[in-house]
Design an enzyme around this catalytic site. Structure first.
Site, mmCIF file in Angstrom:
data_model
loop_
_atom_site.group_PDB
_atom_site.id
_atom_site.type_symbol
_atom_site.label_atom_id
_atom_site.label_comp_id
_atom_site.label_asym_id
_atom_site.label_seq_id
_atom_site.Cartn_x
_atom_site.Cartn_y
_atom_site.Cartn_z
ATOM 1 N N TYR A 135 -52.695 58.567 90.245
ATOM 2 C CA TYR A 135 -53.266 59.140 91.471
ATOM 3 C C TYR A 135 -52.116 59.439 92.417
ATOM 4 N N GLN A 137 -50.922 61.019 95.586
ATOM 5 C CA GLN A 137 -51.210 61.572 96.900
ATOM 6 C C GLN A 137 -49.972 61.457 97.793
ATOM 7 N N THR A 138 -49.522 60.219 97.987
ATOM 8 C CA THR A 138 -48.413 59.961 98.909
ATOM 9 C C THR A 138 -47.120 60.697 98.519
ATOM 10 N N SER A 144 -49.687 57.949 105.532
ATOM 11 C CA SER A 144 -50.898 57.843 106.348
ATOM 12 C C SER A 144 -51.477 59.214 106.672
ATOM 13 N N GLY A 401 -41.290 22.353 100.541
ATOM 14 C CA GLY A 401 -40.233 22.979 99.759
ATOM 15 C C GLY A 401 -40.723 23.501 98.416
ATOM 16 N N GLU A 424 -53.962 52.253 100.477
ATOM 17 C CA GLU A 424 -55.351 52.573 100.811
ATOM 18 C C GLU A 424 -55.605 52.512 102.317
HETATM 19 C C1 LIG Z 1 -34.363 26.760 100.014
HETATM 20 C C2 LIG Z 1 -34.285 25.280 100.224
HETATM 21 C C3 LIG Z 1 -33.055 24.658 100.303
HETATM 22 C C4 LIG Z 1 -32.955 23.277 100.447
HETATM 23 N N1 LIG Z 1 -31.719 22.691 100.463
HETATM 24 C C5 LIG Z 1 -31.640 21.322 100.507
HETATM 25 C C6 LIG Z 1 -30.371 20.670 100.429
HETATM 26 O O1 LIG Z 1 -29.332 21.318 100.318
HETATM 27 N N2 LIG Z 1 -30.338 19.307 100.423
HETATM 28 C C7 LIG Z 1 -31.487 18.572 100.511
HETATM 29 O O2 LIG Z 1 -31.397 17.341 100.511
HETATM 30 N N3 LIG Z 1 -32.705 19.155 100.609
HETATM 31 C C8 LIG Z 1 -32.818 20.515 100.601
HETATM 32 N N4 LIG Z 1 -34.055 21.118 100.684
HETATM 33 C C9 LIG Z 1 -35.269 20.298 100.791
HETATM 34 C C10 LIG Z 1 -35.900 20.362 102.186
HETATM 35 O O3 LIG Z 1 -35.123 19.646 103.077
HETATM 36 C C11 LIG Z 1 -37.338 19.817 102.103
HETATM 37 O O4 LIG Z 1 -38.088 20.715 101.342
HETATM 38 C C12 LIG Z 1 -37.928 19.676 103.499
HETATM 39 O O5 LIG Z 1 -37.388 18.550 104.098
HETATM 40 C C13 LIG Z 1 -39.456 19.562 103.499
HETATM 41 O O6 LIG Z 1 -39.868 18.472 102.808
HETATM 42 P P1 LIG Z 1 -40.930 18.559 101.633
HETATM 43 O O7 LIG Z 1 -40.559 19.681 100.761
HETATM 44 O O8 LIG Z 1 -41.041 17.215 101.057
HETATM 45 O O9 LIG Z 1 -42.304 18.934 102.336
HETATM 46 P P2 LIG Z 1 -43.570 17.942 102.527
HETATM 47 O O10 LIG Z 1 -43.227 16.877 103.483
HETATM 48 O O11 LIG Z 1 -44.079 17.537 101.199
HETATM 49 O O12 LIG Z 1 -44.564 18.980 103.195
HETATM 50 C C14 LIG Z 1 -45.795 19.381 102.595
HETATM 51 C C15 LIG Z 1 -46.819 19.597 103.699
HETATM 52 O O13 LIG Z 1 -47.150 18.337 104.269
HETATM 53 C C16 LIG Z 1 -47.054 18.378 105.668
HETATM 54 N N5 LIG Z 1 -46.653 17.062 106.181
HETATM 55 C C17 LIG Z 1 -45.726 16.234 105.674
HETATM 56 N N6 LIG Z 1 -45.645 15.130 106.426
HETATM 57 C C18 LIG Z 1 -46.526 15.263 107.436
HETATM 58 C C19 LIG Z 1 -46.909 14.466 108.566
HETATM 59 N N7 LIG Z 1 -46.358 13.282 108.789
HETATM 60 N N8 LIG Z 1 -47.853 14.941 109.400
HETATM 61 C C20 LIG Z 1 -48.413 16.144 109.191
HETATM 62 N N9 LIG Z 1 -48.099 16.932 108.144
HETATM 63 C C21 LIG Z 1 -47.163 16.498 107.278
HETATM 64 C C22 LIG Z 1 -46.040 19.467 105.952
HETATM 65 O O14 LIG Z 1 -46.271 20.041 107.235
HETATM 66 C C23 LIG Z 1 -46.328 20.453 104.844
HETATM 67 O O15 LIG Z 1 -47.360 21.312 105.242
HETATM 68 C C24 LIG Z 1 -34.142 22.502 100.553
HETATM 69 C C25 LIG Z 1 -35.390 23.133 100.503
HETATM 70 C C26 LIG Z 1 -35.476 24.506 100.336
HETATM 71 C C27 LIG Z 1 -36.838 25.145 100.276
HETATM 72 C C1 LIG Z 2 -47.360 48.993 96.239
HETATM 73 C C2 LIG Z 2 -47.815 50.354 96.653
HETATM 74 C C3 LIG Z 2 -48.567 51.121 95.782
HETATM 75 C C4 LIG Z 2 -48.973 52.406 96.132
HETATM 76 N N1 LIG Z 2 -49.673 53.169 95.213
HETATM 77 C C5 LIG Z 2 -49.967 54.460 95.511
HETATM 78 C C6 LIG Z 2 -50.600 55.311 94.554
HETATM 79 O O1 LIG Z 2 -50.914 54.890 93.446
HETATM 80 N N2 LIG Z 2 -50.825 56.607 94.884
HETATM 81 C C7 LIG Z 2 -50.494 57.121 96.110
HETATM 82 O O2 LIG Z 2 -50.723 58.279 96.354
HETATM 83 N N3 LIG Z 2 -49.895 56.333 97.058
HETATM 84 C C8 LIG Z 2 -49.623 55.021 96.783
HETATM 85 N N4 LIG Z 2 -48.999 54.225 97.733
HETATM 86 C C9 LIG Z 2 -48.641 54.783 99.046
HETATM 87 C C10 LIG Z 2 -49.523 54.269 100.169
HETATM 88 O O3 LIG Z 2 -50.783 54.824 100.076
HETATM 89 C C11 LIG Z 2 -48.861 54.562 101.541
HETATM 90 O O4 LIG Z 2 -47.709 53.780 101.602
HETATM 91 C C12 LIG Z 2 -49.793 54.242 102.668
HETATM 92 O O5 LIG Z 2 -50.753 55.237 102.757
HETATM 93 C C13 LIG Z 2 -49.078 54.103 104.035
HETATM 94 O O6 LIG Z 2 -48.455 55.275 104.362
HETATM 95 P P1 LIG Z 2 -46.915 55.322 104.767
HETATM 96 O O7 LIG Z 2 -46.177 54.534 103.770
HETATM 97 O O8 LIG Z 2 -46.596 56.728 104.959
HETATM 98 O O9 LIG Z 2 -46.829 54.567 106.146
HETATM 99 P P2 LIG Z 2 -46.510 55.254 107.560
HETATM 100 O O10 LIG Z 2 -47.675 56.062 107.965
HETATM 101 O O11 LIG Z 2 -45.193 55.895 107.543
HETATM 102 O O12 LIG Z 2 -46.470 53.958 108.466
HETATM 103 C C14 LIG Z 2 -45.301 53.514 109.173
HETATM 104 C C15 LIG Z 2 -45.721 52.881 110.467
HETATM 105 O O13 LIG Z 2 -46.262 53.876 111.331
HETATM 106 C C16 LIG Z 2 -47.502 53.475 111.843
HETATM 107 N N5 LIG Z 2 -48.348 54.654 112.051
HETATM 108 C C17 LIG Z 2 -48.487 55.730 111.261
HETATM 109 N N6 LIG Z 2 -49.352 56.603 111.811
HETATM 110 C C18 LIG Z 2 -49.783 56.064 112.967
HETATM 111 C C19 LIG Z 2 -50.695 56.476 113.989
HETATM 112 N N7 LIG Z 2 -51.342 57.615 113.910
HETATM 113 N N8 LIG Z 2 -50.908 55.654 115.031
HETATM 114 C C20 LIG Z 2 -50.276 54.496 115.114
HETATM 115 N N9 LIG Z 2 -49.383 54.050 114.194
HETATM 116 C C21 LIG Z 2 -49.157 54.834 113.118
HETATM 117 C C22 LIG Z 2 -48.063 52.531 110.798
HETATM 118 O O14 LIG Z 2 -48.969 51.608 111.383
HETATM 119 C C23 LIG Z 2 -46.809 51.831 110.309
HETATM 120 O O15 LIG Z 2 -46.523 50.747 111.144
HETATM 121 C C24 LIG Z 2 -48.623 52.917 97.396
HETATM 122 C C25 LIG Z 2 -47.878 52.142 98.284
HETATM 123 C C26 LIG Z 2 -47.478 50.877 97.927
HETATM 124 C C27 LIG Z 2 -46.670 50.070 98.892
#
Ligand SMILES: Cc1cc2nc3c(=O)[nH]c(=O)nc-3n(C[C@H](O)[C@H](O)[C@H](O)COP(=O)(O)OP(=O)(O)OC[C@H]3O[C@@H](n4cnc5c(N)ncnc54)[C@H](O)[C@@H]3O)c2cc1C
Ligand SMILES: Cc1cc2nc3c(=O)[nH]c(=O)nc-3n(C[C@H](O)[C@H](O)[C@H](O)COP(=O)(O)OP(=O)(O)OC[C@H]3O[C@@H](n4cnc5c(N)ncnc54)[C@H](O)[C@@H]3O)c2cc1C
Lengths: 664, 664
Positions: A135, A137-138, A144, A401, A424
């Site tokens: 399909y 179109q774009t 849009s 994490g 769409e």
């Molecule tokens: C890209 C990346 C890089 C990292 N790099 C390092 C690194 O170099 N070294 C290292 O040591 N670690 C690293 N980490 C680990 C990171 O520090 C932990 O993921 C982080 O501390 C969050 O802990 P968690 O994953 O156990 O989350 P969790 O504590 O399991 O969180 C799960 C959910 O429980 C909720 N929750 C947890 N406790 C409570 C509470 N008391 N009250 C309410 N809600 C709670 C949280 O809000 C969350 O929605 C990395 C993580 C990522 C994603």
């Molecule tokens: C994963 C994916 C699959 C797709 N598959 C298909 C496909 O199979 N066939 C096909 O034909 N197309 C496909 N598309 C295209 C898709 O339909 C367009 O990306 C979509 O219609 C949005 O148009 P645009 O990208 O031109 O956005 P734009 O219109 O350029 O939007 C850019 C910004 O401008 C704003 N904007 C635009 N007009 C106005 C207005 N009048 N008032 C206020 N704000 C405005 C928007 O809100 C947005 O923030 C696909 C796109 C994606 C990402």
């Protein structure tokens, strides 16, 4: 460990009949049986394995998708699946592919816009996949604004052909799925030009590739537009770029149901109403709303099960720590999403009904409900996809994490889902369309013209402008009528306020542009009202099964009250409710969480997803998260060798202080 | 086309001195000169190319990162860069790598927790990269709850050694960056046990791999934990898993600045205050706030420039269509993010000052401001990273479909940024810490204890509880004092309301848990106040340059008023402002957009990002978007062949109806 259910204690807590809830979610016993059977079929077939998707290179990934699509089609034929079963099978294979566009856009476009003859010819081929369609179109320059497309289809009366051309770089077709590498045909949208006159954008069936060797036909340049967001995810799809250098197609390949070009080159409109085209849009957007409920429910399943497995803090006397699902902040983030999944499911179901209703009316030449149905599906597409996109990411955060690992399934779910906010119809552009409809509805109120369908409440605008909520205790917020009136009053007042501001502009287009930010807010309020009211209507039906209705009532209240809290500024500034009432609503919301809590795991079990479909270690049915996470890690390609490729060239010289001489 | 500036007309519209704004953004002329020089150095060196990152397989990607890291280090040595310059260079290379953890966590941990001797020994090696360190705190089972870590370090007095052990699967270290494949050493957190007694979690320096052949030392199992969110993105990093099977290390490898284990196995506290540890956290979180402003400003640059290039709808008489940046809805989504980027920059700058101040006080044994500084950085880390993560995704949506292509740069930016909401403290857990601090501050008010620092406004709680905003016209909202008072009153009232509800619970821990959802909201209100007030304070300074201050004033108002609108429920329900005043605030906000509009492109130019650093075709400085998008598409591996790999096996049999016999 195998066979153990770490979530058994959670499942025992459930206060309702999960099997009956599965029926409610699926829509009917038939639908449940179908989904259950097909999802197990897919899950048990190693050919549909998808857990390795995020480590494959683009080429491997794409080839793998082709294999799966062919294999799926083979199974569909072998098992003589019905159309309904085949669609379910593709759904559970859960991998974006050219077939989505073939079945989801190419076929419906021909059905909606092709004449009977055209349908006979092309659909016969398409149903057997003797041709594969996309399909298109774009364009690079226009998405849009469909009316701004630049591709031309110029009629050449001498040859009785259209000449399809891409006059500028920005007229290159850009994005169509399936186009890049696979489609043999496409429905191509182009400006129809006859005798020097531009008749605007029309659809044409154009063959793109040879059915022999798959090479693009002469004058046609096609390619893939490159990597998209995420690993795995939508990169299984060959979204494409396409240019036409004066490509000729026979006249009868213009889709001619609504308008025709005659042999002489005359442009004529058929007596089929143009509005028919909107019917297709209503159809496609309705499926997007249903898809939103699927994507959201999947993410919520993962976050809910993992929140019940994960324990952190709060150990007393050496006992186990607190399950994070017991933290009120976790509930306050998660349970409204759970409720939203159910809400979107029911509004999707209702939209399906609406589509049938509109179609029947169209057949009887009754167009009266079409504009409202069109505005309503546009608005609901926007609302449900925006919320779902944000919600999946929130579910990822709810998993801490570990949610950031591909093995959690959430990264792919996010990356594959977010473009639903754009395709769409861009979600903001759609809300502006809803706003136009609402402003028209308001402006017609004085004339006595009764607003229909989801805008019917506007008919009671005088009452809604001055009514006061009579909530006095938190429990009052559990009454459906109380909630409904608040949402109706808020929506009506916001629309009326916009209309009043609009009236102050002498140029109404200018006013509309100027006020668009608040118009979008009014549209959203209107759309939220629709979802709330359809949820409430659903609960007025007979719903069998022990405790099922009670659970849904709680979820409906959670859905409505979390919206009320989130948008309390609207409710308060329109004077719909008082600050005290807003605070009571939040009290009620927080205490509802305690009702949801024991049922949370069972409420996601009711979605009936297989572990294959979920594709998430954190969301495993048996909750056996840690050993499986550990196991999975070792499968990463980086773990093939203990000392990584690159160590000798780059790391060793660094450690040995010999970088100066190293060739890098 | 080369050399043309498609955005020249936008740049001409600017009403301020962009060069002076660059100085403000950079923080000083020196900082600007440094950034400018180093970013150009990186951009002009093909070895730092990164536009191919999203199509590389995990192994290629990782090897490439090792190469860049080594090359960067080589350049740092060759060019004799200062520490400051070297840090900037790593920043502009813009690729997560083991070096981030080495410099950003390993070195600071030893600095903060090591004795002078330990620093002398280990930092000397680390500074030359003769060893490469990581920071291994998190385990499979424990992240947020550091006190719950399970790894043990048992002192063996006979051997004068600690025995490091992973007693359970969940005690496996999990997540540390650089650990998986590269680090030779790590600061490992483990429960210290002497003589059967558990002294809680302490840090230890442990060698992980041989400095000869890079193999893990005996008893140590290490691997990579697998693919993470997104292609490219954080997959350049070897986040790792690590298990210890009774690994022995000398006693002097426990980090002993705060507490020691003596030769006899006695656990003693040094006279260095424990709070020192918080100093490190304040430092690390402050850098995260600055990073938020960088990530956000990058995304905003892309969305702003592309919104000025992109035209859609609104063509009159065949003239050009409207630039999408001229749509008010686009402005309403984009400009508050632009303002937020500046706001986060200034609060980050202030946090840098705060850190210096706290450090100086600590050295003078003044701990009085530490708890407040700690709460404040925790809260600001949470606020800025949450908003930035959402904002980058919003910028992607602002670019329509094209934002979903990797060539837009936004997918990688999102995928690499979102974990900032989780690492260095889960954002919700952090807000709960802020809430504890706030509740304590409120509870101490009656005692006459003056709240300090960012909570000083609580000292005026009596006034703030009953004051009324005197806004009468929209323009009144431009007055800093008016805005400040509204934010102070809202924050104070929300905290006090929480405290009052809390007082109704007999068990205050239970109350805190029960009320946590509203406590989090109060914390957020407090943190937003900090950002608003620091932006206002910044504007009280002397800011040279034509029009620069005026622009910042407009942005400050946009920042504050968009928050006020977004959270109007808070302001209204606390009676801080009236519905009429809320509506005037929004009117003022919308009319400010017209002031920002002509300066938008220049305001993002002031971030002074090279095209290399931005890594986005949509965000190109010259706005030459379409030809470059088109060019880029063809580089995808799928475009190497016209007929894709897999066609003959899978697609041809489908089209030819020969699937039955195909082997799939
Ligand atoms: C890209 C990346 C890089 C990292 N790099 C390092 C690194 O170099 N070294 C290292 O040591 N670690 C690293 N980490 C680990 C990171 O520090 C932990 O993921 C982080 O501390 C969050 O802990 P968690 O994953 O156990 O989350 P969790 O504590 O399991 O969180 C799960 C959910 O429980 C909720 N929750 C947890 N406790 C409570 C509470 N008391 N009250 C309410 N809600 C709670 C949280 O809000 C969350 O929605 C990395 C993580 C990522 C994603
Ligand atoms: C994963 C994916 C699959 C797709 N598959 C298909 C496909 O199979 N066939 C096909 O034909 N197309 C496909 N598309 C295209 C898709 O339909 C367009 O990306 C979509 O219609 C949005 O148009 P645009 O990208 O031109 O956005 P734009 O219109 O350029 O939007 C850019 C910004 O401008 C704003 N904007 C635009 N007009 C106005 C207005 N009048 N008032 C206020 N704000 C405005 C928007 O809100 C947005 O923030 C696909 C796109 C994606 C990402």
């Amino acid at each position: 460990m195998e066979g153990v259910d770490h979530l058994a204690h959670e499942r025992q807590k459930a206060q309702f009949d999960v099997e009956e809830m599965k029926v409610v979610w699926a829509g009917s016993r038939h639908a449940l049986e179908l989904s259950d059977r097909i999802s197990r079929l897919v899950a048990s077939d190693p050919a549909f394995r998808k857990d390795n998707r995020t480590v494959l290179s683009r080429k491997e990934l794409f080839k793998n998708t082709l294999r799966k699509a062919a294999y799926a089609w083979k199974r569909i034929i072998e098992l003589r699946l019905t159309e309904e079963e085949a669609a379910r099978l593709r759904f559970y294979v859960d991998e974006p592919a050219f077939t989505d566009l073939h079945w989801g856009m190419f076929v419906p476009a021909i059905k909606g816009q092709g004449t009977d003859e055209q349908q006979q010819k092309w659909l016969t081929l398409a149903y057997k996949m003797q041709i594969i369609g996309c399909y298109a179109q774009t364009e690079l320059g226009h998405g849009s604004n469909v009316q701004g497309l630049e591709t031309t289809a110029t009629f050449d009366p001498k040859a009785d052909e259209f000449i399809i051309n891409s006059p500028t770089l920005t007229s290159s077709k850009w994005w169509p799925g399936g186009l890049g590498k696979i489609a043999t045909h496409g429905v191509i949208y182009a400006r129809l030009i006859t005798d020097g006159q531009d008749h605007g954008v029309h659809g044409f069936i154009v063959q793109l590739r040879s059915l022999e060797d798959h090479m693009p036909l002469p004058g046609i340049t096609i390619g893939d537009i490159g990597m998209k967001f995420g690993n795995g995810a939508y990169n299984t799809m060959d979204n494409g770029v396409l240019r036409f250098d004066n490509v000729r197609i026979p006249r009868d390949q213009m889709l001619m149901r609504v308008s025709q070009v005659t042999r002489e080159g005359k442009y004529v409109m058929s007596n089929v109403p143009r509005q028919l085209v909107y019917g297709t849009m209503v159809y496609v957007r309705q499926t997007i709303v249903v898809d939103a409920s699927c994507a959201l429910s999947r993410a919520v399943t993962i976050a809910t099960r993992y929140s019940a497995v994960r324990r952190q803090f709060g150990s007393q006397d050496g006992g186990p720590e607190t399950q994070v699902i017991d933290y009120k902040t976790q509930q306050n983030r998660l349970f409204p999403l759970l409720a939203s999944a159910y809400a979107f499911r029911f509004v999707g179901e209702w939209l399906k009904w609406l589509y049938t209703d509109v179609t029947q009316r169209l057949q009887a030449n009754d167009f009266s409900t079409l504009p409202e149905a069109h505005a309503c599906t546009a608005g609901l597409k926007s609302l449900t996809t925006s919320i779902t996109a944000d919600a999946i990411e929130e579910c990822r955060k709810l998993c801490g994490g570990h949610g950031y690992l591909c093995s959690s399934g959430l990264p792919e779910l996010i990356a594959v889902y977010v473009p639903a906010c754009t395709y769409e119809g861009d979600n903001v552009v759609l809300l502006l369309q809803v706003a136009r409809y609402l402003m028209k509805a308001v402006s017609q109120l004085p004339s006595g013209k009764k607003p229909v369908g989801t805008t019917a409440y506007m008919g009671r605008v005088e009452y809604l402008m001055q009514c006061r909520s009579d909530v006095q205790r938190a429990e009052d917020w559990l009454k459906p009528n109380v909630v409904l009136q608040a949402f109706e009053a808020r929506a009506a007042r916001m629309s009326v306020a916009c209309a009043q501001k609009l009236a102050q502009f002498s140029n109404s287009e200018e006013g509309f542009a100027e006020l668009s930010p608040i118009l979008v807010e009014a549209s959203l309020a209107h759309c939220q009202l629709i979802v709330v009211s359809k949820f409430i209507e659903k609960l007025q039906q007979d719903i069998p099964g022990k405790g099922v209705k009670e659970q849904l009532e709680a979820l409906c209240s959670v859905y409505a009250l979390h919206l009320l809290h989130k948008h309390s500024g609207d409710f308060l500034s329109t004077g719909t409710i008082t600050a005290k009432q807003a605070s009571l609503a939040n009290d009620q919301l927080l205490s509802l969480y305690s009702k949801v809590r024991p049922n949370a795991v069972a409420l996601v079990d009711a979605f009936n997803y297989t572990d294959h479909y979920l594709g998430s270690i954190l969301g495993r049915y048996d909750g056996n998260v840690y050993p499986k996470l550990y196991e999975e890690a070792w499968k990463d390609p980086l773990n093939e060798y203990v000392v990584p490729d690159g160590f000798h060239e780059y790391i060793s010289p660094m450690l040995k202080q010999q970088l100066r001489n190293a060739r890098l």
